[in-house]
Design a protein around this motif. Structure first.
Motif, PDB file in Angstrom:
ATOM      1  N   VAL A 240       0.714  -1.252   0.142  1.00 46.96           N
ATOM      2  CA  VAL A 240       0.067  -0.248   0.301  1.00 46.96           C
ATOM      3  C   VAL A 240       0.929   1.184   0.129  1.00 46.96           C
ATOM      4  O   VAL A 240       0.699   2.118  -0.813  1.00 46.96           O
ATOM      5  CB  VAL A 240      -0.933  -0.196   1.122  1.00 46.96           C
ATOM      6  CG1 VAL A 240      -1.718   1.384   1.463  1.00 46.96           C
ATOM      7  CG2 VAL A 240      -1.902  -1.296   1.049  1.00 46.96           C
ATOM      8  N   GLU A 251      -4.074   6.801   1.208  1.00 50.05           N
ATOM      9  CA  GLU A 251      -4.081   5.530   1.759  1.00 50.05           C
ATOM     10  C   GLU A 251      -5.190   4.664   1.431  1.00 50.05           C
ATOM     11  O   GLU A 251      -5.345   3.556   1.020  1.00 50.05           O
ATOM     12  CB  GLU A 251      -3.895   5.485   3.382  1.00 50.05           C
ATOM     13  CG  GLU A 251      -3.434   4.124   3.799  1.00 50.05           C
ATOM     14  CD  GLU A 251      -3.344   4.090   5.215  1.00 50.05           C
ATOM     15  OE1 GLU A 251      -2.900   2.902   5.780  1.00 50.05           O
ATOM     16  OE2 GLU A 251      -3.026   5.193   5.779  1.00 50.05           O
ATOM     17  N   GLU A 252      -6.354   5.530   1.413  1.00 49.38           N
ATOM     18  CA  GLU A 252      -7.717   4.552   1.319  1.00 49.38           C
ATOM     19  C   GLU A 252      -7.810   4.219  -0.247  1.00 49.38           C
ATOM     20  O   GLU A 252      -8.329   3.159  -0.557  1.00 49.38           O
ATOM     21  CB  GLU A 252      -8.919   5.719   1.699  1.00 49.38           C
ATOM     22  CG  GLU A 252     -10.090   4.975   1.593  1.00 49.38           C
ATOM     23  CD  GLU A 252     -11.355   5.851   1.846  1.00 49.38           C
ATOM     24  OE1 GLU A 252     -12.444   5.488   1.727  1.00 49.38           O
ATOM     25  OE2 GLU A 252     -10.982   7.015   2.252  1.00 49.38           O
ATOM     26  N   GLN A 255      -5.405   1.440  -0.863  1.00 52.01           N
ATOM     27  CA  GLN A 255      -5.891   0.037  -0.408  1.00 52.01           C
ATOM     28  C   GLN A 255      -6.903  -0.540  -1.181  1.00 52.01           C
ATOM     29  O   GLN A 255      -6.977  -1.652  -1.549  1.00 52.01           O
ATOM     30  CB  GLN A 255      -6.252   0.384   1.183  1.00 52.01           C
ATOM     31  CG  GLN A 255      -5.101   0.579   2.222  1.00 52.01           C
ATOM     32  CD  GLN A 255      -5.987   0.584   3.563  1.00 52.01           C
ATOM     33  OE1 GLN A 255      -7.062   1.244   3.551  1.00 52.01           O
ATOM     34  NE2 GLN A 255      -5.256   0.309   4.424  1.00 52.01           N
ATOM     35  N   CYS A 258      -5.115  -1.973  -4.407  1.00 60.12           N
ATOM     36  CA  CYS A 258      -4.248  -2.988  -4.060  1.00 60.12           C
ATOM     37  C   CYS A 258      -5.336  -4.198  -4.190  1.00 60.12           C
ATOM     38  O   CYS A 258      -4.937  -5.409  -4.400  1.00 60.12           O
ATOM     39  CB  CYS A 258      -3.552  -2.830  -2.830  1.00 60.12           C
ATOM     40  SG  CYS A 258      -2.122  -1.424  -2.804  1.00 60.12           S
ATOM     41  N   GLN A 259      -6.469  -3.854  -3.299  1.00 60.62           N
ATOM     42  CA  GLN A 259      -7.421  -4.989  -3.258  1.00 60.62           C
ATOM     43  C   GLN A 259      -7.934  -5.767  -4.827  1.00 60.62           C
ATOM     44  O   GLN A 259      -7.924  -6.908  -5.126  1.00 60.62           O
ATOM     45  CB  GLN A 259      -8.517  -4.604  -2.537  1.00 60.62           C
ATOM     46  CG  GLN A 259      -9.713  -5.702  -2.140  1.00 60.62           C
ATOM     47  CD  GLN A 259     -10.787  -5.190  -1.208  1.00 60.62           C
ATOM     48  OE1 GLN A 259     -10.858  -4.262  -0.826  1.00 60.62           O
ATOM     49  NE2 GLN A 259     -11.556  -6.143  -0.775  1.00 60.62           N
TER      50      GLN A 259
END
Length: 306
Positions: A240, A251-252, A255, A258-259
């Motif tokens: 992340v 960051e949100e 993430q 990345c998912q």
């Protein structure tokens, strides 16, 4: 074949540590630290040889070859360590970088001192694993280890690219190698204990070789480990963070991408940069032999043309 090692620099007594057993803890630590500092200087002196080795290795690996280390004792363990760290760090198949150690894998954890003298085993271990497409890096502080010498000799017969890393000059191992690297670190603080400066020097050289080879193969973007394998919570957080640094998203957002990318930092970064779906991006990476930088360049050209 036995080689006389008594005259080797790594076997000599270090004048600075002649009274080692009489020194205080602080004095011993200072002496070891001062001696260790000389290692980096010696490694610096052979950078041109390391560069030559890396260029030749990259050419082999780009054409489907694999890289192997071969060593005995501490040198063999350093090879095993470096090979083991390449898959999680650079996301490569474990077979791309492997290590052969005298006495087999159990010698990683328990000394098998007589294994280094087994010449026939060195040749047999190389013959069983390597092909003419591959690279063999022979590791021997003395430059005289029979197991490693026979391994490199056998590799030469197979037309394998051979590199040697030793800590003396004019060694038998160097004479066998296509690209010899000699790091004369000098006498050890404990005479003959090459697990100290000599092994440190070898580890520094292997760090340079494996890292630079992987950079040239596109396993690093800028200075980020974009191929790192997100196999635990710490590494998932690292992925992340890598995506955030590469793209500037929060960051949100990182993430979420990345998912969608299944934890693959490369795919997540490319999704953010170019707005394509994961399957398309995985295809583009395969087109470019998993070289991330080349994939980015290809997609920039595509974006400019569309």
């Amino acid at each position: 074949m036995q080689h006389d090692t008594s005259t080797l620099l790594t076997e000599q007594s270090n004048r600075r540590s002649a009274n080692l057993d009489k020194l205080s803890t602080q004095e011993i630590l200072r002496l070891i630290n001062e001696e260790d500092q000389t290692v980096a200087v010696q490694v610096q002196s052979v950078l041109p040889d390391i560069e030559k080795a890396i260029q030749a290795i990259v050419a082999r690996l780009e054409n489907g070859g694999k890289m192997y280390y071969i060593g005995a004792g501490s040198s063999g363990r350093i090879g095993m360590l470096d090979a083991a760290e390449c898959p999680p760090t650079f996301g490569v198949d474990p077979s791309m970088v492997s290590a052969i150690i005298a006495g087999g894998e159990q010698a990683m954890f328990q000394a098998v001192e007589d294994a280094e003298d087994q010449e026939q085993a060195g040749a047999a271990d190389v013959r069983a694993r390597l092909t003419s497409k591959d690279v063999l890096i022979g590791l021997s502080a003395s430059g005289q280890t029979p197991y490693v010498l026979s391994g490199l000799h056998e590799a030469s017969l197979l037309n394998v690219l051979t590199v040697s890393v030793s800590c003396n000059t004019g060694t038998s191992l160097s004479l066998l190698a296509d690209v010899p690297i000699e790091i004369p670190v000098g006498p050890e603080v404990i005479a003959g204990s090459t697990r100290l400066k000599a092994t440190t020097a070898q580890k520094m050289v292997l760090n340079m070789i494996s890292s630079t080879v992987m950079i040239h193969l596109g396993k690093v973007y800028r200075n980020l480990m974009v191929n790192v394998q997100a196999s635990n919570e710490k590494l998932r957080l690292r992925v992340v963070n890598i995506v955030m640094q590469a793209t500037g998203v929060d960051e949100e957002t990182a993430q979420a991408y990345c998912q969608q990318a299944g934890g693959d930092a490369r795919i997540a970064i490319l999704m953010i940069m170019f707005g394509l779906l994961p399957d398309e991006l995985a295809f583009r990476l395969r087109q470019n032999q998993e070289h991330f930088g080349k994939t980015v360049e290809q997609l920039y050209r595509w974006k400019q043309q569309s």
